[in-house]
Design a protein around this motif. Structure first.
Motif, PDB file in Angstrom:
ATOM      1  N   SER A  42       1.492  -0.856  -0.077  1.00  0.00           N
ATOM      2  CA  SER A  42       0.037   0.211  -0.148  1.00  0.00           C
ATOM      3  C   SER A  42       1.076   1.044  -0.087  1.00  0.00           C
ATOM      4  CB  SER A  42      -1.113  -0.053   1.374  1.00  0.00           C
ATOM      5  OG  SER A  42      -0.410  -0.484   2.495  1.00  0.00           O
ATOM      6  N   ASP A  80      -4.718   1.550  -1.033  1.00  0.00           N
ATOM      7  CA  ASP A  80      -5.423   1.865  -0.239  1.00  0.00           C
ATOM      8  C   ASP A  80      -5.098   2.601   0.986  1.00  0.00           C
ATOM      9  OD1 ASP A  80      -8.447   0.362   0.395  1.00  0.00           O
ATOM     10  OD2 ASP A  80      -7.072   0.826   2.338  1.00  0.00           O
ATOM     11  N   MET A  94      -6.035   3.433   4.207  1.00  0.00           N
ATOM     12  CA  MET A  94      -6.409   2.514   5.362  1.00  0.00           C
ATOM     13  C   MET A  94      -5.181   0.937   5.609  1.00  0.00           C
ATOM     14  SD  MET A  94     -10.372   2.276   6.536  1.00  0.00           S
ATOM     15  CE  MET A  94     -11.554   2.770   5.750  1.00  0.00           C
ATOM     16  N   ASP A  95      -5.252   0.668   4.731  1.00  0.00           N
ATOM     17  CA  ASP A  95      -3.881  -0.695   4.294  1.00  0.00           C
ATOM     18  C   ASP A  95      -2.471   0.215   4.659  1.00  0.00           C
ATOM     19  OD1 ASP A  95      -5.977  -3.055   4.072  1.00  0.00           O
ATOM     20  OD2 ASP A  95      -5.199  -2.651   1.889  1.00  0.00           O
ATOM     21  N   LEU A 131      -2.305   1.704   8.750  1.00  0.00           N
ATOM     22  CA  LEU A 131      -2.136   0.226   8.910  1.00  0.00           C
ATOM     23  C   LEU A 131      -1.116  -0.508   8.795  1.00  0.00           C
ATOM     24  CD1 LEU A 131      -3.664  -1.982  10.822  1.00  0.00           C
ATOM     25  CD2 LEU A 131      -4.150  -2.749   8.432  1.00  0.00           C
ATOM     26  N   HIS A 143      -6.893  -1.562  13.039  1.00  0.00           N
ATOM     27  CA  HIS A 143      -7.601  -2.242  12.825  1.00  0.00           C
ATOM     28  C   HIS A 143      -8.398  -0.929  11.816  1.00  0.00           C
ATOM     29  CE1 HIS A 143     -10.075  -0.999  15.629  1.00  0.00           C
ATOM     30  NE2 HIS A 143     -11.200  -1.238  14.961  1.00  0.00           N
ATOM     31  N   LYS A 144      -8.339  -2.119  10.473  1.00  0.00           N
ATOM     32  CA  LYS A 144      -8.981  -1.055   8.939  1.00  0.00           C
ATOM     33  C   LYS A 144     -10.633  -0.641   9.898  1.00  0.00           C
ATOM     34  CE  LYS A 144      -8.663  -2.318   4.969  1.00  0.00           C
ATOM     35  NZ  LYS A 144      -8.564  -2.981   3.274  1.00  0.00           N
ATOM     36  N   ASP A 145     -10.923   0.407  10.356  1.00  0.00           N
ATOM     37  CA  ASP A 145     -12.086   1.578  10.420  1.00  0.00           C
ATOM     38  C   ASP A 145     -12.075   2.678  10.127  1.00  0.00           C
ATOM     39  OD1 ASP A 145     -14.389   2.809  12.017  1.00  0.00           O
ATOM     40  OD2 ASP A 145     -13.898   1.623  13.081  1.00  0.00           O
ATOM     41  N   GLY A 146     -12.307   3.285   9.179  1.00  0.00           N
ATOM     42  CA  GLY A 146     -12.333   4.661   9.068  1.00  0.00           C
ATOM     43  C   GLY A 146     -12.707   5.515  10.228  1.00  0.00           C
ATOM     44  N   SER A 180     -15.689   3.235  -1.719  1.00  0.00           N
ATOM     45  CA  SER A 180     -15.892   4.092  -0.378  1.00  0.00           C
ATOM     46  C   SER A 180     -16.685   5.398  -0.054  1.00  0.00           C
ATOM     47  CB  SER A 180     -14.503   4.009   0.301  1.00  0.00           C
ATOM     48  OG  SER A 180     -13.559   5.050  -0.094  1.00  0.00           O
ATOM     49  N   HIS A 193     -14.809  -0.670   7.286  1.00  0.00           N
ATOM     50  CA  HIS A 193     -14.020   0.351   6.058  1.00  0.00           C
ATOM     51  C   HIS A 193     -14.521   0.588   4.677  1.00  0.00           C
ATOM     52  CE1 HIS A 193     -15.334  -3.715   4.092  1.00  0.00           C
ATOM     53  NE2 HIS A 193     -15.052  -2.829   3.234  1.00  0.00           N
ATOM     54  N   TYR A 207     -15.081   7.048   5.225  1.00  0.00           N
ATOM     55  CA  TYR A 207     -14.105   7.480   6.260  1.00  0.00           C
ATOM     56  C   TYR A 207     -15.253   8.783   6.898  1.00  0.00           C
ATOM     57  CZ  TYR A 207     -10.357   5.284   4.009  1.00  0.00           C
ATOM     58  OH  TYR A 207      -9.132   4.590   2.859  1.00  0.00           O
TER      59      TYR A 207
END
Length: 421
Positions: free
Chosen positions: A144, A150, A152-153, A156, A163-166, A368, A394, A397
């Motif tokens: 990434s 990505d 979030m990736d 992370l 973790h993947k959370d906007g 997204s 995910h 955002y």
């Protein structure tokens, strides 16, 4: 050299090895052992010493002229004068008593040694080119860490989120002037958002130079070139560039491409513009959608598209919200594009149109939403909790102001904990 590059080299050498002993039409393997190639012949080669090199003339297929080079150990060889190369017409069939190598031709073993050496050099060159390309596009072991990665990736991978959370992603707005840029770089926010315009836009002083300014401002003490240099060399923050005029897009993407080719852009980049008219906008003020998307595909396709609607909202007058027609029109513009796409949505109007946005998210895993807020918006935590409940963490955002952001995070954590319990 990485494990992938070593594997590629190993396979390439295997291919070269397997081609020995097979007939091939490639001029790479037999120009030296088929001197008649210069006269327009077709070459087909066998690997010595246990096979023959065979050339056929295109010029006289009826005559069936052929030239054979048998294994070197079939007959004693004699020194040959240099400088003379026989054509297919000069070559003639020979008997088993004739010398093994025709005058002026290169011995098959020597020819294959040269060709084999050239093959190895070519393979190594390819591997090195692939290695350089990959090292410029991303950091080793970080898929990434590249402009089209990505977000979030990426966050992370560098430990900014767990973790993947906007909802965990933080933003800095309008990092345009040099002082705002410095403040943003000194902060702990994860993604920098800045506005790009053209110096002196639509005046006699228009220069075409991309600057960091939000309309109506058309002058700034910060250029995009300086902004990129500072952000890329002094931080690992994600980048979101918001284009307010189509004139700024082309030259800005040229700058980005140059920085990327130099190996400096090893993080996700979002390219943002409002390309369709949205709720409560009486006149067309969107950036031209066709030109914007075409410029991105042409000049900087390796990025995330952030495309939205122009919107107006007043708490003192009746307001409409996003319609299904608006959503479908946007989907039709980007559904065939290869990029990841995030759609900026004014948070205060999102819940009323949630059925439309839920439909949009279901159309592609590349999609997204980015819910954004104006400082004075009457968006409620209940509205935000409703959206979060009906979407994956995910997929959304949240680009929000305090105190709404902290209140929302607290209640979201509480509800998440109670649901797991």
């Amino acid at each position: 050299m990485t494990r992938e590059h070593s594997h590629f080299l190993h396979l390439s050498l295997q291919v070269l090895g397997k081609n020995r002993g097979r007939r091939s039409s490639s001029p790479f393997f037999c120009p030296l052992s088929c001197p008649a190639k210069a006269q327009g012949t077709l070459c087909s080669c066998f690997s010595p010493p246990d096979s023959l090199a065979h050339c056929e003339s295109k010029d006289s297929p009826g005559e069936g002229r052929q030239m054979y080079h048998e294994p070197l150990d079939s007959h004693p060889s004699t020194p040959q004068p240099e400088g003379k190369i026989l054509s297919a017409r000069e070559a003639k069939p020979r008997t088993l008593t004739e010398p093994a190598v025709e005058e002026g031709t290169m011995a098959p073993r020597k020819a294959w040694a040269v060709a084999g050496g050239m093959g190895v050099v070519l393979v190594v060159a390819i591997v090195l080119a692939v290695s350089l390309t990959q090292s410029r596009s991303s950091q080793p072991g970080c898929e990434s860490c590249r402009p089209d990665g990505d977000m979030m990736d990426y966050l992370l991978s560098n430990g900014h989120i767990s973790h993947k959370d906007g909802l965990l992603v933080t933003w800095y707005h309008a990092a345009n002037s040099r002082s705002e840029m410095e403040a943003a770089l000194s902060s702990d926010v994860m993604v920098l958002e800045a506005d790009v315009n053209v110096e002196g836009l639509n005046t006699d002083n228009e220069t075409g130079v991309p600057i960091m300014a939000h309309p109506p401002a058309i002058y700034s003490n910060n250029t995009l070139e300086h902004w990129l240099e500072a952000v890329l060399t002094r931080s690992i923050k994600g980048i979101k560039l918001d284009f307010k005029s189509i004139q700024a897009v082309g030259p800005s993407l040229d700058l980005l491409r140059k920085q990327t080719e130099d190996g400096k852009v090893q993080r996700p980049v979002w390219i943002n513009a409002d390309i369709l008219n949205g709720p409560n906008v009486p006149i067309p003020i969107a950036v031209n959608a066709t030109r914007f998307l075409s410029l991105v595909q042409e000049k900087y396709p390796d990025a995330t598209l952030s495309v939205g609607w122009t919107t107006l909202y007043s708490p003192f007058t009746p307001n409409s919200t996003y319609t299904q027609d608006m959503i479908e029109k946007m989907h039709s513009l980007v559904e065939a594009l290869p990029q990841k796409v995030t759609f900026p949505v004014w948070a205060v109007m999102a819940r009323a149109a949630w059925s439309h946005f839920s439909w949009l998210l279901s159309q592609s895993e590349r999609y997204s939403l980015t819910l954004w807020q104006s400082a004075s918006d009457p968006v409620t935590v209940d509205d935000l909790l409703y959206i979060r409940k009906h979407s994956a963490t995910h997929q959304i955002y949240y680009d929000l102001f305090e105190p709404i952001l902290s209140q929302f995070k607290q209640l979201a954590r509480e509800r998440s904990g109670s649901s797991r319990g």
